[in-house]
Design a protein around this motif. Structure first.
Motif, mmCIF file in Angstrom:
data_model
loop_
_atom_site.group_PDB
_atom_site.id
_atom_site.type_symbol
_atom_site.label_atom_id
_atom_site.label_comp_id
_atom_site.label_asym_id
_atom_site.label_seq_id
_atom_site.Cartn_x
_atom_site.Cartn_y
_atom_site.Cartn_z
ATOM 1 N N PHE A 1 -85.246 11.904 11.602
ATOM 2 C CA PHE A 1 -85.874 11.057 10.595
ATOM 3 C C PHE A 1 -87.246 11.569 10.175
ATOM 4 C CE2 PHE A 1 -88.312 7.250 9.307
ATOM 5 C CZ PHE A 1 -87.531 6.839 8.239
ATOM 6 N N ARG A 2 -88.106 11.848 11.133
ATOM 7 C CA ARG A 2 -89.469 12.268 10.777
ATOM 8 C C ARG A 2 -89.452 13.570 9.988
ATOM 9 N NH1 ARG A 2 -94.557 13.861 14.560
ATOM 10 N NH2 ARG A 2 -96.136 13.667 12.940
ATOM 11 N N ALA A 3 -88.677 14.520 10.424
ATOM 12 C CA ALA A 3 -88.606 15.810 9.726
ATOM 13 C C ALA A 3 -88.041 15.632 8.318
ATOM 14 C CB ALA A 3 -87.741 16.791 10.525
ATOM 15 N N ARG A 4 -87.080 14.749 8.161
ATOM 16 C CA ARG A 4 -86.465 14.543 6.846
ATOM 17 C C ARG A 4 -87.363 13.753 5.897
ATOM 18 N NH1 ARG A 4 -80.471 12.562 8.069
ATOM 19 N NH2 ARG A 4 -80.308 12.671 5.787
ATOM 20 N N MET A 5 -88.295 12.973 6.445
ATOM 21 C CA MET A 5 -89.213 12.203 5.601
ATOM 22 C C MET A 5 -90.377 13.061 5.104
ATOM 23 S SD MET A 5 -87.840 9.297 5.216
ATOM 24 C CE MET A 5 -89.167 8.347 4.487
ATOM 25 N N ALA A 6 -90.653 14.143 5.776
ATOM 26 C CA ALA A 6 -91.763 15.018 5.384
ATOM 27 C C ALA A 6 -91.565 15.501 3.955
ATOM 28 C CB ALA A 6 -91.860 16.203 6.337
ATOM 29 N N GLY A 7 -92.631 15.422 3.171
ATOM 30 C CA GLY A 7 -92.594 15.876 1.787
ATOM 31 C C GLY A 7 -92.188 14.818 0.782
ATOM 32 N N ARG A 8 -91.674 13.698 1.244
ATOM 33 C CA ARG A 8 -91.350 12.609 0.322
ATOM 34 C C ARG A 8 -92.651 11.919 -0.094
ATOM 35 N NH1 ARG A 8 -85.542 11.461 1.237
ATOM 36 N NH2 ARG A 8 -84.954 12.944 2.851
ATOM 37 N N THR A 9 -92.575 11.038 -1.065
ATOM 38 C CA THR A 9 -93.769 10.381 -1.585
ATOM 39 C C THR A 9 -93.734 8.899 -1.248
ATOM 40 O OG1 THR A 9 -93.818 11.992 -3.387
ATOM 41 C CG2 THR A 9 -95.138 10.005 -3.667
ATOM 42 N N LEU A 10 -94.885 8.388 -0.800
ATOM 43 C CA LEU A 10 -95.028 6.969 -0.478
ATOM 44 C C LEU A 10 -96.058 6.350 -1.408
ATOM 45 C CD1 LEU A 10 -94.271 4.618 1.449
ATOM 46 C CD2 LEU A 10 -96.196 5.332 2.884
ATOM 47 N N TRP A 11 -95.674 5.241 -2.033
ATOM 48 C CA TRP A 11 -96.525 4.476 -2.936
ATOM 49 C C TRP A 11 -96.607 3.057 -2.392
ATOM 50 C CZ3 TRP A 11 -97.538 7.193 -7.682
ATOM 51 C CH2 TRP A 11 -96.696 8.287 -7.947
ATOM 52 N N GLY A 12 -97.619 2.305 -2.795
ATOM 53 C CA GLY A 12 -97.726 0.904 -2.417
ATOM 54 C C GLY A 12 -98.073 0.041 -3.611
ATOM 55 N N VAL A 13 -97.633 -1.208 -3.565
ATOM 56 C CA VAL A 13 -97.964 -2.197 -4.584
ATOM 57 C C VAL A 13 -98.252 -3.496 -3.846
ATOM 58 C CG1 VAL A 13 -97.127 -3.512 -6.584
ATOM 59 C CG2 VAL A 13 -96.420 -1.127 -6.289
ATOM 60 N N THR A 14 -99.356 -4.157 -4.196
ATOM 61 C CA THR A 14 -99.650 -5.443 -3.572
ATOM 62 C C THR A 14 -100.452 -6.346 -4.492
ATOM 63 O OG1 THR A 14 -100.382 -6.511 -1.527
ATOM 64 C CG2 THR A 14 -101.819 -4.820 -2.411
ATOM 65 N N ALA A 15 -100.179 -7.614 -4.367
ATOM 66 C CA ALA A 15 -100.989 -8.651 -5.001
ATOM 67 C C ALA A 15 -101.676 -9.418 -3.882
ATOM 68 C CB ALA A 15 -100.126 -9.586 -5.840
ATOM 69 N N LEU A 16 -102.926 -9.785 -4.135
ATOM 70 C CA LEU A 16 -103.679 -10.493 -3.126
ATOM 71 C C LEU A 16 -104.498 -11.602 -3.755
ATOM 72 C CD1 LEU A 16 -106.893 -8.608 -2.297
ATOM 73 C CD2 LEU A 16 -105.121 -7.403 -3.555
ATOM 74 N N ALA A 17 -104.826 -12.594 -2.953
ATOM 75 C CA ALA A 17 -105.668 -13.690 -3.431
ATOM 76 C C ALA A 17 -107.106 -13.200 -3.499
ATOM 77 C CB ALA A 17 -105.562 -14.884 -2.481
ATOM 78 N N GLY A 18 -107.801 -13.563 -4.545
ATOM 79 C CA GLY A 18 -109.207 -13.188 -4.668
ATOM 80 C C GLY A 18 -109.397 -11.866 -5.376
ATOM 81 N N ALA A 19 -110.622 -11.656 -5.811
ATOM 82 C CA ALA A 19 -110.950 -10.467 -6.595
ATOM 83 C C ALA A 19 -111.438 -9.303 -5.744
ATOM 84 C CB ALA A 19 -112.021 -10.818 -7.636
ATOM 85 N N ASP A 20 -111.701 -9.533 -4.472
ATOM 86 C CA ASP A 20 -112.222 -8.479 -3.603
ATOM 87 C C ASP A 20 -111.061 -7.638 -3.069
ATOM 88 O OD1 ASP A 20 -113.500 -6.812 -1.855
ATOM 89 O OD2 ASP A 20 -114.371 -8.403 -0.615
ATOM 90 N N HIS A 21 -110.792 -6.546 -3.756
ATOM 91 C CA HIS A 21 -109.670 -5.692 -3.369
ATOM 92 C C HIS A 21 -109.896 -4.985 -2.040
ATOM 93 C CE1 HIS A 21 -107.756 -5.437 -7.654
ATOM 94 N NE2 HIS A 21 -107.801 -6.655 -7.169
ATOM 95 N N SER A 22 -111.126 -4.980 -1.536
ATOM 96 C CA SER A 22 -111.361 -4.370 -0.227
ATOM 97 C C SER A 22 -110.670 -5.166 0.880
ATOM 98 C CB SER A 22 -112.860 -4.232 0.059
ATOM 99 O OG SER A 22 -113.459 -5.493 0.289
ATOM 100 N N ASP A 23 -110.282 -6.418 0.595
ATOM 101 C CA ASP A 23 -109.513 -7.182 1.582
ATOM 102 C C ASP A 23 -108.191 -6.496 1.901
ATOM 103 O OD1 ASP A 23 -111.442 -9.148 1.826
ATOM 104 O OD2 ASP A 23 -110.437 -10.566 0.479
ATOM 105 N N ALA A 24 -107.702 -5.666 0.991
ATOM 106 C CA ALA A 24 -106.438 -4.963 1.200
ATOM 107 C C ALA A 24 -106.621 -3.638 1.933
ATOM 108 C CB ALA A 24 -105.742 -4.721 -0.137
ATOM 109 N N ASP A 25 -107.837 -3.306 2.336
ATOM 110 C CA ASP A 25 -108.072 -2.023 3.016
ATOM 111 C C ASP A 25 -107.159 -1.824 4.231
ATOM 112 O OD1 ASP A 25 -109.940 -1.370 1.105
ATOM 113 O OD2 ASP A 25 -111.685 -1.627 2.421
#
Length: 189
Positions: free
Chosen positions: A118-142
């Motif tokens: 699994f780990r060897a086969r995942m190498a080189g693939r791309t990971l993206w993230g999407v999130t919505a959060l309460a409040g305007a301070d996006h640093s809460d998602a750090d």
């Protein structure tokens, strides 16, 4: 701005919310709408997959895990088939949601299933993230961003960042024009 060349790419959108049709899912759909038609999209709602509880047996016996079955096998196959994984998880207590965390916990098992590599086969693939959060301070998602960035680093994947937006009540994301602009540009260089 020029779009990445996504021909032949297979995007797996992993919806981590416990609620269907939430703000994070809507934001992911806005971003996905910008992908060219020849980029495959597969959408999975993690809360509906009913994964078994993860048990750490790395230090028992030889430390290997049996091949997954049921929904876990479906997710393993979908994960390995994707060139790009998009974790769409709302911010829950400053990190990923429970269904998302459970999915990522199963990666620990999949790395130790004989013959899967699994780990060897995942190498080189791309990971993206999407999130919505309460409040305007996006640093809460750090912490969420850190979880995904460190996961990508450990797996030797290309981490392309997290699309963030502020929205609390269902449907609130539709009024956020700034989030819509960020969504349109998310899958661009």
């Amino acid at each position: 701005m020029r779009m990445h060349d996504f021909s032949g790419r297979r995007f797996l959108f992993l919806l981590g919310s416990t609620r269907a049709g939430g703000n994070t899912e809507a934001l992911a759909q806005q971003a996905a709408a910008q992908l060219p038609s020849d980029a495959e999209q597969h959408w999975v709602r993690l809360a509906e997959m009913q994964l078994p509880a993860f048990t750490d047996v790395r230090h028992d016996g030889d430390g290997s895990y049996p091949p997954p079955t049921g929904h876990a096998r479906t997710l393993l196959d979908a994960t390995l088939d994707a060139t790009d994984l998009v974790i769409a998880s709302p911010l829950y207590w400053y990190s990923v949601s429970t269904p998302t965390k459970q999915y990522l916990d199963h990666w620990s098992a999949w790395m130790r299933v004989p013959g899967v590599d699994f780990r060897a086969r995942m190498a080189g693939r791309t990971l993206w993230g999407v999130t919505a959060l309460a409040g305007a301070d996006h640093s809460d998602a750090d912490p969420l961003v850190g979880t995904l960035a460190r996961t990508a680093s450990y797996m030797r994947m290309d981490f392309r960042g997290v699309l963030l937006a502020s929205a609390t009540r269902p449907g609130q994301i539709a009024a956020d024009q700034d989030a819509a602009l960020r969504a349109k540009a998310f899958f661009t260089p």
